[in-house]
Write an enzyme that holds these catalytic residues in place. Structure first.
Site, PDB file in Angstrom:
ATOM      1  CD  GLN A  52      -2.978  -0.901   2.318  1.00 24.50           C
ATOM      2  OE1 GLN A  52      -2.689  -1.482   3.362  1.00 24.50           O
ATOM      3  NE2 GLN A  52      -4.066  -0.163   2.192  1.00 24.50           N
ATOM      4  CB  CYS A 100      -9.274  -0.803   2.120  1.00 29.37           C
ATOM      5  SG  CYS A 100      -7.578  -1.068   1.569  1.00 29.37           S
ATOM      6  CD  GLU A 143      -4.183  -4.619   6.581  1.00 28.83           C
ATOM      7  OE1 GLU A 143      -3.447  -4.267   5.645  1.00 28.83           O
ATOM      8  OE2 GLU A 143      -5.198  -3.967   6.915  1.00 28.83           O
ATOM      9  CG  HIS A 146      -3.614  -4.874   1.068  1.00 27.65           C
ATOM     10  ND1 HIS A 146      -4.120  -4.071   0.078  1.00 27.65           N
ATOM     11  CD2 HIS A 146      -4.328  -4.585   2.179  1.00 27.65           C
ATOM     12  CE1 HIS A 146      -5.086  -3.313   0.570  1.00 27.65           C
ATOM     13  NE2 HIS A 146      -5.240  -3.603   1.854  1.00 27.65           N
TER      14      HIS A 146
HETATM   15 NI    NI Z   1      -6.653  -2.558   3.012  1.00 24.04          NI
END
Ligand code: NI
Length: 178
Positions: A52, A100, A143, A146
């Protein structure tokens, strides 16, 4: 410690399969983990995955004491989880609302496994082996998704339960809307 920019849905870097971490407890690793905690705290997040912030590694963090985005959720310890492997402890799924930081302003209902076991390593290279249920299990699954290029909307089964946080939960703290 630096607050890093969080990538938003549509950025192709969020769709990669992240690479395993090979070296632990390096200065770069310590800086990355510190920056991720600072970034998560700044954004009132319940978790953050390295992809991210554009870092292509299998590393996630999560945990908080009290979180304005999830005021009813119980506290979760503050772990760093590297090279995680999730296994199912029983086949039950539960629906729950998720948001998110890469999909700001929106919430959706996502089915997740109710009980999981997860293994991996902390930032020093110590082995982690835990069981989790409820919100803890949900955060870990979100998580770790991701790390395989999955954002929660791709896990949803009913898109009528997807919308703007400010409309769905008008009484929620506005800081929760990011
Ligand atoms: Ni997220």
């Amino acid at each position: 410690m630096t607050v890093r920019e969080i990538l938003k849905m549509g950025d192709p870097r969020l769709l990669r399969i992240a690479k395993p971490v090979e070296r632990f407890d390096t200065p770069e690793m310590r800086e990355l983990v510190a920056d991720m905690f600072e970034t998560m705290k700044h954004a009132n997040g319940a978790g953050l995955a390295a992809p991210q912030i554009g870092v292509d590694l299998q590393l996630v963090i999560y945990g908080y004491d009290s979180n304005v985005r999830y005021p009813d959720a119980p506290p979760v310890p503050k772990p760093v989880l590297i090279n995680p492997v999730i296994t199912l402890l029983d086949g039950a799924e539960v629906d729950g609302w998720e948001g998110c930081l890469s999909v700001p302003g929106l919430r959706g209902v996502v089915p997740r496994w109710e009980r999981i076991r997860y293994t991996g390593f902390d930032e020093l290279g110590n082995a982690i082996d835990r069981e989790a249920d409820g919100f803890h299990a949900r955060v870990v699954q979100h998580e770790c998704d991701h790390l395989i290029g999955r954002l929660y909307p791709t896990r949803m089964r009913d898109l009528t339960q997807f919308g703007y946080t400010s409309v769905l939960f008008p009484d929620m703290d506005p800081n929760a809307d990011d």
